[in-house]
Design an enzyme around this catalytic site. Structure first.
Site, PDB file in Angstrom:
ATOM      1  N   HIS A 185      -1.009  40.902   7.770  1.00  0.00           N
ATOM      2  CA  HIS A 185      -0.158  40.894   6.867  1.00  0.00           C
ATOM      3  C   HIS A 185      -0.256  42.068   5.502  1.00  0.00           C
ATOM      4  O   HIS A 185       0.572  42.954   4.582  1.00  0.00           O
ATOM      5  CB  HIS A 185       1.162  40.047   6.680  1.00  0.00           C
ATOM      6  N   ARG A 290       9.909  47.527   7.231  1.00  0.00           N
ATOM      7  CA  ARG A 290      10.336  46.117   7.594  1.00  0.00           C
ATOM      8  C   ARG A 290      10.511  45.302   6.299  1.00  0.00           C
ATOM      9  O   ARG A 290      10.404  45.636   4.863  1.00  0.00           O
ATOM     10  CB  ARG A 290       8.180  45.669   6.823  1.00  0.00           C
ATOM     11  N   ARG A 326      13.434  47.442  11.357  1.00  0.00           N
ATOM     12  CA  ARG A 326      13.732  46.021  11.918  1.00  0.00           C
ATOM     13  C   ARG A 326      14.306  44.790  11.390  1.00  0.00           C
ATOM     14  O   ARG A 326      13.950  44.872  10.077  1.00  0.00           O
ATOM     15  CB  ARG A 326      12.436  45.431  12.240  1.00  0.00           C
ATOM     16  N   GLU A 424       6.792  42.267  21.590  1.00  0.00           N
ATOM     17  CA  GLU A 424       4.942  41.285  20.420  1.00  0.00           C
ATOM     18  C   GLU A 424       4.215  40.563  20.925  1.00  0.00           C
ATOM     19  O   GLU A 424       3.192  40.033  20.574  1.00  0.00           O
ATOM     20  CB  GLU A 424       6.126  40.892  19.642  1.00  0.00           C
ATOM     21  N   ASN A 447       0.478  43.872  16.728  1.00  0.00           N
ATOM     22  CA  ASN A 447      -0.628  42.896  15.822  1.00  0.00           C
ATOM     23  C   ASN A 447      -0.315  42.353  16.707  1.00  0.00           C
ATOM     24  O   ASN A 447      -1.515  40.937  16.601  1.00  0.00           O
ATOM     25  CB  ASN A 447      -0.483  43.713  14.546  1.00  0.00           C
ATOM     26  N   ASP A 448       1.092  41.508  16.857  1.00  0.00           N
ATOM     27  CA  ASP A 448       1.107  40.513  17.266  1.00  0.00           C
ATOM     28  C   ASP A 448       0.498  40.236  18.285  1.00  0.00           C
ATOM     29  O   ASP A 448       0.174  39.131  19.291  1.00  0.00           O
ATOM     30  CB  ASP A 448       3.144  39.649  17.098  1.00  0.00           C
ATOM     31  N   ARG A 458      -4.959  36.433  14.177  1.00  0.00           N
ATOM     32  CA  ARG A 458      -5.064  37.810  13.345  1.00  0.00           C
ATOM     33  C   ARG A 458      -6.008  37.430  11.874  1.00  0.00           C
ATOM     34  O   ARG A 458      -6.501  38.521  11.115  1.00  0.00           O
ATOM     35  CB  ARG A 458      -5.037  38.931  13.171  1.00  0.00           C
ATOM     36  N   CYS A 495       4.256  50.678  17.314  1.00  0.00           N
ATOM     37  CA  CYS A 495       4.392  50.551  15.609  1.00  0.00           C
ATOM     38  C   CYS A 495       3.375  49.959  14.896  1.00  0.00           C
ATOM     39  O   CYS A 495       3.087  49.173  14.025  1.00  0.00           O
ATOM     40  CB  CYS A 495       5.898  50.572  14.853  1.00  0.00           C
TER      41      CYS A 495
END
Length: 540
Positions: A185, A290, A326, A424, A447-448, A458, A495
């Protein structure tokens, strides 16, 4: 000249002086305590926790140098002299445990600062590291981040999302850290600042103030480069700037392939400062806002009016372009003390995202009311993180009905806004066809999704060279979601950070992905990749 090799998380070249950021540079206030026994117990518990943490790190370490360092820290922590000094201060001066730890650390450092004995220096270094670890466990303090007046190359062991968000990005030339990964992040937020970023390089306090070069293309840090080498990189930096200026010619161009397919490119942003970049690069809109930026780096929950003011600004700034907000994705590494999120053994797999919001319904409702109220001023959309069941969607829809009823009762204007789910988890992929029926569009949070599919954290530095977001399983899952969405007449976007990987742009378009959302600095490179794509090539 010293050369250090790491991993690039954002390309580019930076030349400047190093600012060494020690996370232990805390602002502490001294105050008298009423319960000495309680503070002594807190300190003893913190010491036990630090010892457990060090022993766990030692068990996981795979390099001899790292093992030796950890063993030395454990030895110093177990000696007892530092512990006795802290306990003595708590008892004699009636101060908090965290204040006693910091003060004792600084007093010892000052006492032995002039000694040149390597053994003593190593001992003090371990004392400082252990003290910093104790302060982190004890909590209750905030990092002081002051980069100074001149732009700098920030070097630190690690940075949290909160620390990144608090920094003045106008003062950053580059970011270099030991901890983190390309999709952590903190790295993602650093990319929104559009500065070269490296991970995997252990910082040294002695670098502070040194001239340096950061090569974000090769992942290399150069300390005190010589004259000729510096001149060569000055030329490269100018060429890099010129290439970026050449990309600016694409600002006004369409997001359209050679064969005429429109693939809109949206922006991912982490705070309101990025709005200007979204407009400057002429993104199709905001594909991911975010919203955590309003909850981190503060001492209490944001009010509904604070949230409303921010979302209203987003809606008005974007005008006719859609902005997808989000709902707050707190938990894991995105925390603040006032949230009082219980400690978890594996927080990345824990109570985060929509799970936390459904546990804290009033917090969730406050945000939803603010978003709905702001919808009267532009084109907003809602997106829910970490959804993996129909029961969660049922709960959300019930809360939304309550929110709308409250707004109707107060006669506050709002629009019915589109809703989306971030896909995700593998679970969400497998039921994506059913989920698509509950919302207006889907967005892949790769990502997740990647870390859960590969069962790899990650942000774990030990997995840095094993983590593969191009894994066939990940690509197959993307295709599954695209097919499921299209079967139900829903558009599907990406995204996650993989959306900015121009090596995959052609593949994504071929899959049928309806749009890509990337950090503002990546909009033009991705637009170029889209405009160079021709799906008719190779066809008769």
């Amino acid at each position: 000249m010293e050369i250090y090799k790491g991993m690039s998380t954002f390309a580019g070249i930076a030349i400047g002086k190093i600012f060494y950021y020690d996370r232990a540079e805390y602002q502490l206030s001294q105050y008298l305590i009423n319960n000495v026994k309680y503070e002594l117990t807190r300190f003893e518990q913190a010491k036990d926790q630090v010892l457990k943490d060090l022993q766990h790190q030692l068990k996981m370490a795979d390099q001899e140098e790292q093992k030796e360092d950890l063993q030395h820290q454990i030895s110093v922590l177990s000696m007892g002299s530092f512990e006795k000094a802290v306990e003595s201060m708590i008892k004699a001066e009636k101060v908090s445990a965290v204040y006693a730890v910091m003060t004792t650390k600084e007093e010892l450092s000052a006492t032995f600062a002039s000694l040149e004995d390597p053994a003593v220096k190593e001992q003090i270094r371990c004392v400082r590291q252990n003290a910093d670890h104790l302060i982190t466990v004890l909590g209750g303090v905030l990092p002081r981040i002051d980069l100074g007046k001149e732009p700098v190359i920030l070097v630190s062991d690690s940075l949290s999302p909160t620390e990144i968000m608090e920094m003045d990005k106008g003062q950053l030339l580059a970011v270099v850290t030991q901890q983190g990964s390309q999709v952590s992040h903190a790295a993602i937020l650093a990319r929104t600042m559009a500065v070269p970023s490296l991970v995997g390089i252990s910082p040294k306090e002695e670098w502070n103030g040194s001239n340096a070069i950061v090569d974000g293309y090769t992942g290399t840090l150069y300390i005190q480069p010589d004259g000729e080498f510096l001149k060569e990189y000055e030329i490269r930096r100018i060429a890099d700037i010129e290439e970026r200026e050449d990309l600016l010619k694409l600002r006004h161009q369409k997001d359209e392939t050679v064969d005429g397919r429109i693939v809109p490119i949206y922006a991912n942003i982490g705070n309101l400062d990025d709005l200007n970049s979204v407009l400057y690069y002429e993104a199709a809109g905001i594909g991911l806002l975010r919203s955590e930026f309003q909850y981190l780096g503060r001492e209490n929950y944001p009010s509904e009016e604070e949230l409303f003011a921010a979302y209203k600004r987003v809606a008005q700034t974007m005008g006719k372009k859609r902005a997808v907000i989000r709902t707050v994705d707190l938990g894991a590494d995105k925390q603040a003390k006032y949230l009082k999120i219980p400690e978890e053994i594996n927080p990345i797999m824990g109570n985060r995202g929509i799970r936390l919001c459904l546990d804290r319904r009033e917090m969730f409702k406050v945000q939803l009311r603010a978003i709905y109220r702001a919808s009267a001023y532009g084109r907003l959309a809602l997106m829910y993180p970490m959804i993996d069941s129909m029961e969660e969607m049922d709960a959300i829809e019930q809360i939304l009905a309550e929110v709308r009823a409250e707004l109707d009762e107060k006669r506050q204007p709002y629009q019915e806004i589109p809703k989306a789910i971030m896909i995700e988890t593998p679970a969400a992929v497998m039921i994506s066809e059913e989920l698509a029926k509950r919302v207006d569009f889907l967005s892949l949070g790769t990502n997740d999704l990647t870390q859960y599919t590969l069962a790899m954290d990650r942000q774990n530095p030990l997995l840095r060279n094993k983590y593969n977001d191009h894994h066939p399983a990940v690509l197959k899952m993307i295709q599954m979601v695209v097919d499921a969405g299209h079967k139900n007449g829903r558009k599907v976007y990406i995204c996650g950070e993989i959306a900015a990987d121009t090596k995959l742009t052609h593949t994504f378009i071929q899959m049928g992905v309806d749009g890509l959302s990337v950090v503002p600095a990546c909009i033009l490179p991705v637009r170029r990749a889209v405009r160079n794509t021709d799906l008719t090539e190779g066809k008769d």
